[in-house]
Design an enzyme around this catalytic site. Structure first.
Site, mmCIF file in Angstrom:
data_model
loop_
_atom_site.group_PDB
_atom_site.id
_atom_site.type_symbol
_atom_site.label_atom_id
_atom_site.label_comp_id
_atom_site.label_asym_id
_atom_site.label_seq_id
_atom_site.Cartn_x
_atom_site.Cartn_y
_atom_site.Cartn_z
ATOM 1 N N GLU A 78 2.077 1.627 -3.561
ATOM 2 C CA GLU A 78 1.012 2.039 -4.493
ATOM 3 C C GLU A 78 0.622 3.504 -4.303
ATOM 4 O O GLU A 78 0.338 4.210 -5.261
ATOM 5 C CB GLU A 78 -0.228 1.146 -4.315
ATOM 6 C CG GLU A 78 -0.043 -0.271 -4.854
ATOM 7 C CD GLU A 78 -1.235 -1.181 -4.579
ATOM 8 O OE1 GLU A 78 -1.121 -2.384 -4.853
ATOM 9 O OE2 GLU A 78 -2.274 -0.683 -4.089
ATOM 10 N N GLU A 79 0.603 3.950 -3.059
ATOM 11 C CA GLU A 79 0.152 5.323 -2.797
ATOM 12 C C GLU A 79 1.243 6.356 -2.991
ATOM 13 O O GLU A 79 0.969 7.494 -3.379
ATOM 14 C CB GLU A 79 -0.391 5.438 -1.360
ATOM 15 C CG GLU A 79 -1.825 4.971 -1.226
ATOM 16 C CD GLU A 79 -2.413 5.321 0.137
ATOM 17 O OE1 GLU A 79 -2.189 6.438 0.639
ATOM 18 O OE2 GLU A 79 -3.108 4.453 0.698
ATOM 19 N N GLU A 130 0.831 -1.212 0.000
ATOM 20 C CA GLU A 130 0.000 0.000 0.000
ATOM 21 C C GLU A 130 0.867 1.264 0.000
ATOM 22 O O GLU A 130 0.534 2.244 -0.665
ATOM 23 C CB GLU A 130 -0.943 0.001 1.206
ATOM 24 C CG GLU A 130 -2.150 -0.930 1.040
ATOM 25 C CD GLU A 130 -3.205 -0.371 0.083
ATOM 26 O OE1 GLU A 130 -3.169 0.845 -0.209
ATOM 27 O OE2 GLU A 130 -4.055 -1.157 -0.381
#
Lengths: 291, 291
Positions: free
Chosen positions: A170-171, A167
């Protein structure tokens, strides 16, 4: 095996329909399990036959002292669900292309195990030890622009640390490595979890890349912020603020003060692997015997 | 609102059936949501009408750029599930008397949030500080009689510590109070969790009663055992053995070495309460500002 029940049900309808009715398998908890995937296509005359079969079968299961019935129904045979519901069955769970219904036949309230109750969200507090800066984001879709740690829902079968690392990447585009769990939050009747409970875990990560390239769809802002500043700002969610202070405490006085560390185990009988997280144990205790 | 689509669908069947077709509500994520509880009874001509309505509606939603459809179906209207499945819908979840199906209309793979992925089991390590003895049980239904801490699955909406206290009481008759979380274990594809993930948390509890009256259905044995002995025995599960050593470390050198303590928060916007667990923070850090 429900051979007798099947013949009786078929005979009573008197239609001479040749149909392999479903077979019930007993389970080790005193219940029976029926999988409708055994059947091919539930045309209307067959539906009537199945209804009669279910009614007869429930009576027989009760006589046999069975305490529960599990009914597994492929999605294309879902017309049978309402039939089962009229006999008292309710949904236990459904996913993808099948559903499972249960009927409690035992005494008192159902003692059947429920289905999954929690979704799991994981965030990563990525701290650059050389600068004392931590990676924070502001969500694009929130009204109040509070700083928080990047994170999101874990995928099915994904380990806690892997969710945090994925995460964060991805962010924010930052690569990192899992070090420890820092905190756990439990919240019930969560609007974003279809009314189920939400478990939210924040991990301590160490960065292995430093150039931010954040996801424009999810984030409004993303930056490396002084941990000290994050711990003091009013522009942070209460959890972020608490964990920023905790991380600052660890950064200044040793991460061993705050870390919940991980050890991997193999389950002997199932061959499954699992991860256990707790406070680090001194070597003298690790070596004292036992398993 | 799908008023036009409804009329067209109804008109095309040419049966003059007066039927309030379902209305679709847009959501803030670019999808639409349809609740079949709006309808009363899906008789056969209506089913055909609904099929046509769904086909037409999907085309229109695509034209409108909607990315997803959520379909909520009361159990007695489940005959519509197979119809929806033939249009590409799959089960998102189902519980009690309704199911929810989804259809992804956006680009690439579905980005819809999944349903709950974890069940939660909680055990209690109840330590009598005055004697150094800890409460352990042996399961009745296991082949290998390994000592373990009493515990079980959390009920929906139940806090971690409450599950530990409840399960300890149900299994052993001992009353106790939650002190801290000691460990977390995550295991995937768990046979006892319908293939979902299992989160297992062990809490440290302090007893307020001492006379054992254990559940004969669940337990073969139950006793107060020297913590030292539990930490050394081969007759314990690997997790029990690890946590016994951890607890012994805390008992000898201070529980602050091992405790993951709890603080309760109120969520400002939703009014929901949640509990956050992490290592205890020194007062000087708690008071440094922020939230």
């Amino acid at each position: 095996m429900r051979g007798l029940g099947l013949l009786r049900a078929a005979g009573r309808r008197g239609r001479g329909v040749v149909l392999q009715l479903p077979q019930a398998r007993p389970d080790r908890f005193g219940g029976v399990s029926v999988d409708l995937a055994q059947l091919r296509g539930l045309e209307r005359p067959r539906a009537a036959l199945l209804r009669a079969w279910l009614q007869d079968s429930i009576k027989q299961w009760k006589r046999e002292g069975k305490i529960a019935v599990w009914l597994h129904i492929p999605v294309l045979q879902s017309s049978f669900i309402a039939t089962a519901a009229l006999q008292g069955f309710t949904f236990h769970h459904a996913e993808g292309d099948s559903s499972t219904l249960t009927l409690w036949l035992g005494d008192g309230n159902s003692r059947l195990p429920g289905y999954a109750t929690h979704q799991l969200g994981v965030a990563g507090a990525v701290l650059d030890n050389s600068t004392g800066k931590v990676l924070v984001v502001q969500d694009k879709n929130k009204t109040k622009n509070a700083w928080k740690f990047p994170g999101g829902l874990s995928d099915p079968g994904e380990d806690i640390g892997d969710t945090a690392v994925r995460e964060v990447f991805e962010e924010t585009g930052i690569k990192s490595e899992f070090k420890s769990i820092l905190s756990i939050r439990q919240q019930h009747r969560h609007p974003g979890a279809f009314g189920k409970s939400d478990m939210y875990i924040i991990c301590r990560l160490e960065p292995s890349s430093f150039n931010i390239s954040f996801c424009q769809q999810e984030c409004l802002r993303c930056e490396w912020m002084d941990l000290d500043e994050l711990a003091k700002t009013k522009d942070a969610t209460p959890i972020t603020s608490s964990i920023a202070k905790l991380l600052l405490y660890g950064y200044r006085e040793g991460f061993d003060k705050i870390d919940i560390t991980m050890k991997e185990f193999s389950a002997v009988y199932t061959g499954l692997v699992y991860k256990l997280y707790h406070r680090e144990l001194p070597e003298s205790y690790k070596d004292m015997g036992g398993l």
